[in-house]
Design an enzyme around this catalytic site. Structure first.
Site, PDB file in Angstrom:
ATOM      1  N   ASP A  67      11.554  51.955  20.146  1.00  0.00           N
ATOM      2  CA  ASP A  67      10.334  52.587  20.650  1.00  0.00           C
ATOM      3  C   ASP A  67      10.596  53.953  21.285  1.00  0.00           C
ATOM      4  OD1 ASP A  67      11.730  51.518  22.780  1.00  0.00           O
ATOM      5  OD2 ASP A  67      10.164  50.160  23.427  1.00  0.00           O
ATOM      6  N   ASN A 136       6.557  41.345  31.868  1.00  0.00           N
ATOM      7  CA  ASN A 136       5.371  40.656  31.340  1.00  0.00           C
ATOM      8  C   ASN A 136       5.644  40.041  29.959  1.00  0.00           C
ATOM      9  OD1 ASN A 136       5.417  42.851  29.628  1.00  0.00           O
ATOM     10  ND2 ASN A 136       3.409  43.652  30.196  1.00  0.00           N
ATOM     11  N   HIS A 138       7.038  41.597  27.314  1.00  0.00           N
ATOM     12  CA  HIS A 138       6.987  42.484  26.147  1.00  0.00           C
ATOM     13  C   HIS A 138       8.377  42.704  25.546  1.00  0.00           C
ATOM     14  CE1 HIS A 138       7.334  46.304  28.846  1.00  0.00           C
ATOM     15  NE2 HIS A 138       8.454  46.225  28.161  1.00  0.00           N
ATOM     16  N   GLU A 143       3.100  44.855  23.987  1.00  0.00           N
ATOM     17  CA  GLU A 143       2.563  44.274  25.211  1.00  0.00           C
ATOM     18  C   GLU A 143       1.851  42.958  24.897  1.00  0.00           C
ATOM     19  OE1 GLU A 143       3.545  45.478  27.869  1.00  0.00           O
ATOM     20  OE2 GLU A 143       2.992  47.576  28.263  1.00  0.00           O
TER      21      GLU A 143
HETATM   22  C1  GLP Z   1      10.875  49.222  28.451  1.00  0.00           C
HETATM   23  C2  GLP Z   1      11.338  49.122  26.997  1.00  0.00           C
HETATM   24  C3  GLP Z   1      11.723  47.702  26.636  1.00  0.00           C
HETATM   25  C4  GLP Z   1      12.636  47.138  27.695  1.00  0.00           C
HETATM   26  C5  GLP Z   1      11.931  47.116  29.021  1.00  0.00           C
HETATM   27  C6  GLP Z   1      12.727  46.475  30.147  1.00  0.00           C
HETATM   28  O1  GLP Z   1       9.557  48.874  28.630  1.00  0.00           O
HETATM   29  N1  GLP Z   1      10.348  49.582  26.094  1.00  0.00           N
HETATM   30  O2  GLP Z   1      12.360  47.717  25.362  1.00  0.00           O
HETATM   31  O3  GLP Z   1      13.040  45.832  27.333  1.00  0.00           O
HETATM   32  O4  GLP Z   1      11.663  48.474  29.356  1.00  0.00           O
HETATM   33  O5  GLP Z   1      13.463  47.419  30.856  1.00  0.00           O
HETATM   34  P1  GLP Z   1      14.636  47.068  31.822  1.00  0.00           P
HETATM   35  O6  GLP Z   1      15.752  46.596  30.958  1.00  0.00           O
HETATM   36  O7  GLP Z   1      14.983  48.351  32.520  1.00  0.00           O
HETATM   37  O8  GLP Z   1      14.152  46.007  32.737  1.00  0.00           O
END
Ligand code: GLP
Length: 247
Positions: A67, A136, A138, A143
């Protein structure tokens, strides 16, 4: 589904690198699906360490990131392209031309998304997909409410995700509200999937993904439909699990 519970982030990175190596073994051109966020960094550190020690060669590896924020240029310090360069690509002997991150500045977003899918298809698909998980539930930026059959597309971020990710920006108002993300259907086409989670704030999402019903309201629960998924989670993120896990 295989669930491996580890003590801490460092152990999570080590196990993830072991599982990834098994998944790409024997492929002349390994294709990795990669994720951003703080969670995969210990894995990327392991990859860099192995490369530096001469134990891993990424010169023929091809990558597709999940993404990117819409509106951020690759040079923006919070773009996912910049994150990947800094945390992995600049540290290993990968050919940058073989690394793909969605273009947050694409003029024609639907055409760009179709092309991204086509490139993955042409190459024969992803051998090993790395995922983090949002608090959440995702995956990528799919989402809650995302179709389980969704493909690469532009999505609206939820307030919770904007709030969670605001720690990387000057303030909440600076966080982009839209992103381009591979879909859940896209992710499920990878040959194998590794989901990483650490921290108590992920415990609820991990439990819903592994032990809850398959529902678009917990996007990672769709992974229950895939035949080769490994969750590698730290003890705090696994706190809610009640079924048998591997340690
Ligand atoms: C973002 C990314 C996700 C990732 C999430 C969690 O939203 N798009 O791919 O899994 O963050 O981030 P973190 O690993 O910093 O908790």
């Amino acid at each position: 589904m295989r669930v491996i519970v580890v003590k801490d982030k460092a152990a999570m990175g080590k196990r993830a690198w072991e599982v990834m190596q098994e998944a790409i073994m024997g492929h002349a051109n390994p294709v990795l699906g990669l994720a951003t966020g703080s969670t995969p960094i210990p894995l990327y550190d392991e990859m860099a360490r192995a490369n530096k020690a001469g134990k891993a060669d990424f010169s023929t590896t091809i990558t597709f990131n999940l993404d990117e924020y819409v509106g951020l240029a690759p040079e923006h310090d919070q773009s996912y392209r910049c994150f990947m360069n800094k945390n992995l690509f600049d540290k290993i002997n990968i050919n940058k031309a073989n690394t793909h991150v969605p273009d947050g500045k694409a003029k024609d977003v639907p055409a760009f998304c179709a092309e991204y899918e086509r490139m993955m298809d042409d190459i024969g698909g992803v051998h090993c997909q790395v995922l983090g998980i949002g608090s959440n539930g995702h995956i990528g930026f799919n989402e809650p409410g995302s179709s389980l059959a969704s493909r690469t597309r532009m999505v609206q971020l939820t307030d919770r995700t904007i709030q969670d990710n605001s720690r990387f920006f000057a303030g909440k108002k600076d966080v982009p509200t839209k992103a381009i993300t591979m879909g859940i259907g896209t992710v499920l086409e990878a040959d194998s999937i590794i989901l990483l989670a650490n921290g108590a704030n992920k415990a609820d999402a991990v439990k819903k993904s592994l032990e809850g019903p398959i529902t678009c309201m917990a996007p990672a629960s769709a992974l229950q439909l895939h035949g080769d998924v490994t969750f590698i989670v730290t003890e705090d993120a696994a706190a809610g699990l009640t079924r048998m896990v591997e340690r």
